[in-house]
Enzyme design. Structure first.
Site, short mmCIF file in Angstrom:
data_model
loop_
_atom_site.label_atom_id
_atom_site.label_comp_id
_atom_site.label_asym_id
_atom_site.label_seq_id
_atom_site.Cartn_x
_atom_site.Cartn_y
_atom_site.Cartn_z
N ASN A 223 25.18 -20.90 -29.30
CA ASN A 223 24.67 -19.59 -29.73
C ASN A 223 25.50 -19.06 -30.89
O ASN A 223 26.46 -19.71 -31.33
CB ASN A 223 24.64 -18.62 -28.54
CG ASN A 223 26.02 -18.41 -27.96
OD1 ASN A 223 26.91 -17.89 -28.62
ND2 ASN A 223 26.21 -18.82 -26.71
N ASP A 321 28.35 -18.43 -13.16
CA ASP A 321 28.77 -17.21 -13.84
C ASP A 321 30.29 -17.07 -13.68
O ASP A 321 30.78 -16.78 -12.57
CB ASP A 321 28.03 -16.00 -13.25
CG ASP A 321 28.27 -14.74 -14.09
OD1 ASP A 321 29.43 -14.51 -14.49
OD2 ASP A 321 27.29 -14.02 -14.33
N ILE A 322 31.01 -17.30 -14.76
CA ILE A 322 32.47 -17.32 -14.69
C ILE A 322 33.01 -15.95 -14.29
O ILE A 322 33.84 -15.82 -13.38
CB ILE A 322 33.07 -17.76 -16.05
CG1 ILE A 322 32.50 -19.13 -16.45
CG2 ILE A 322 34.60 -17.79 -15.99
CD1 ILE A 322 32.85 -19.57 -17.86
N1 CTP Z 1 29.48 -14.55 -18.32
C1 CTP Z 1 30.27 -15.52 -17.72
N2 CTP Z 1 29.71 -16.69 -17.32
C2 CTP Z 1 28.41 -16.93 -17.48
C3 CTP Z 1 27.60 -15.95 -18.10
C4 CTP Z 1 28.16 -14.77 -18.49
O1 CTP Z 1 31.48 -15.31 -17.57
N3 CTP Z 1 27.92 -18.08 -17.08
C5 CTP Z 1 30.10 -13.28 -18.70
C6 CTP Z 1 30.18 -13.01 -20.17
O2 CTP Z 1 31.38 -13.51 -20.71
C7 CTP Z 1 30.11 -11.50 -20.23
C8 CTP Z 1 29.24 -11.16 -19.05
O3 CTP Z 1 29.30 -12.26 -18.18
O4 CTP Z 1 31.37 -10.91 -19.98
C9 CTP Z 1 27.84 -10.80 -19.37
O5 CTP Z 1 27.20 -11.83 -20.06
P1 CTP Z 1 25.67 -11.68 -20.54
O6 CTP Z 1 25.28 -12.96 -21.16
O7 CTP Z 1 25.48 -10.45 -21.34
O8 CTP Z 1 24.97 -11.44 -19.20
P2 CTP Z 1 24.17 -12.37 -18.25
O9 CTP Z 1 24.87 -12.44 -16.96
O10 CTP Z 1 23.87 -13.66 -18.91
O11 CTP Z 1 22.86 -11.51 -18.05
P3 CTP Z 1 21.49 -11.45 -18.90
O12 CTP Z 1 21.31 -12.78 -19.54
O13 CTP Z 1 20.48 -11.13 -17.88
O14 CTP Z 1 21.64 -10.33 -19.88
#
Ligand code: CTP
Length: 414
Positions: A223, A321-322
């Site tokens: 991305n 999700d980390i």
């Molecule tokens: N994040 C993470 N690990 C993932 C996805 C997200 O640690 N696999 C963390 C990002 O670093 C950020 C937060 O979660 O701090 C939010 O990420 P975002 O992409 O905005 O949210 P999503 O959980 O992906 O939600 P959505 O796609 O529905 O907006």
């Protein structure tokens, strides 16, 4: 006339600071010209003081032109009405930086010598008020010599701040430790030196940048995250005295000074690195734009067109999700690990950020508009916590990172 807050120039990093930049004799004097420029550009006023040996390597004319002030090199300088340049110069300074600090000059400092202006003014400085910072520069054998190492220990014990040395090719043709740090590294160290240590004793873990999910050995999904916000936070936290570990996805940004960097590629690599580091951390900040999905079965050979016109059918698996998993760890739940999430949204920032904070179960979530920030040097943030929302108006990512670090320090204060 109306002034838009966002258009107001940000204060310079060293605005209002007066630095005595001392040069002792060494080939690294050529870097001091650039350093002087960098200090002036950062808003400092710079008074150059040179030893006789330094004048063999670079002229006072050059240093005068770059600092905009006449250079001092003699303790008998008649320009001072009281003939006490060592007293006047050392009392005006917010800091004295010796760059380069030669092996000989270091030995002089260690002995408290005062037979020429620069060592004299170091000795005469009000020790409790005017810090002395040293950027050693010398051949590697000279640097490693027990006498030099003894002198470094001695000057540190006497209150000097030794900024360390670089490693690499030296003017003498040898390779090793002892090069003077680069001007931009010295500038970063000086700015950090003046920053209040609000995060002293804290260990920060930061994720930054995009992840890369392989489809086959030559292509993958990533991305547009530049990593700039996370790198700025790592730098700001280190300036504030934290020990910082930065887990970075594939970006080509320079590692901030004093920050431990772990490079990773995929979301799974990032997760593994974070799990290994999290037990040591007291603050976790997830700025990375982690891929939500990865190809379920990446090919170990390049996928070829077979001439049939058929396109490959990719199946995806969701990445862990980390942030959510760290936020659910025992340390985070017991309040020993303060977790901060980021939310990159395209609309309805407040509602989305509030919902995400609750979903990820983090005390602080920082919202921003993804398309308005990816790749840029500036950003605008919305901080959402249990108390409500705070807007941080558009500013450089470094200024916002410093503000965020102060907000985190406020929330961690006992
Ligand atoms: N994040 C993470 N690990 C993932 C996805 C997200 O640690 N696999 C963390 C990002 O670093 C950020 C937060 O979660 O701090 C939010 O990420 P975002 O992409 O905005 O949210 P999503 O959980 O992906 O939600 P959505 O796609 O529905 O907006």
């Amino acid at each position: 006339m109306q002034i838009n807050e966002a258009d107001r120039p940000e204060p310079l990093d060293l605005a209002g600071k007066h630095i005595v930049l001392g040069l002792s004799g060494g080939i690294a004097c050529y870097k001091s010209a650039e350093l002087c420029r960098a200090l002036v550009k950062a808003g400092a006023t710079v008074q150059i003081v040179m030893t006789e040996a330094a004048e063999q390597f670079i002229t006072p004319v050059t240093m005068q032109a770059l600092s905009g002030r006449s250079v001092y090199s003699s303790q008998w300088d008649g320009r001072e009405a009281n003939r006490m340049a060592h007293i006047n110069l050392s009392r005006e300074a917010d800091a004295i930086l010796i760059a380069p600090c030669s092996a000989d000059f270091l030995a002089r400092l260690a002995q408290g010598r005062a037979d020429e202006l620069l060592s004299l003014l170091c000795l005469a400085r009000p020790i409790a008020r005017v810090p002395l910072l040293l950027a050693p520069a010398m051949n590697r054998e000279m640097y490693e010599h027990p006498a030099t190492q003894r002198n470094l220990t001695q000057v540190a014990a006497d209150g000097a701040v030794v900024l360390g040395v670089g490693t690499g090719a030296q003017a003498c043709g040898e390779t090793g430790d002892g090069r003077m740090l680069e001007p931009e590294e010295l500038l970063e160290d000086l700015i950090a030196f003046f920053t209040p240590k609000r995060l002293k004793g804290q260990r920060l873990l930061v994720t930054a940048g995009p992840t890369y999910e392989a489809i086959d050995p030559v292509r993958g999904i990533t991305n547009l995250s530049s990593g700039k916000m996370g790198f700025a936070i790592a730098r700001a936290a280190r300036e504030a005295g934290a020990e910082v570990t930065l887990v970075a996805g594939p970006v080509s940004l320079a590692t901030p000074r004093g920050v431990m960097r772990i490079n990773v590629k995929s979301a799974q690599n990032m997760f593994d690195a974070v799990v290994a580091q999290a037990p040591q951390a007291t603050v976790f900040i997830a700025t990375a734009a982690v891929a939500d999905w990865r190809p379920a079965a990446p090919s170990d050979q390049k996928i070829k067109k077979d001439g049939s016109g058929q396109t490959p059918q990719l199946q995806f698996t969701e990445n862990t999700d980390i942030l959510a998993s760290v936020a659910q760890s025992e340390a985070a739940r017991a309040g020993r690990l303060f977790c901060v999430g980021f939310a990159a949204e395209s609309q309805d920032l407040l509602e989305n950020a509030q919902a995400k904070r609750l979903r990820k179960q983090v005390p602080l979530l920082v919202g921003n508009i993804g398309p308005d920030t990816f790749g840029r040097d500036d950003n605008a943030l919305l901080l959402v916590d249990a108390q409500g929302a705070t807007e941080l108006p558009r500013a450089s990512k470094l200024a916002l990172a410093r503000r965020l670090v102060r907000e985190i320090a406020d929330r961690m204060a006992p």
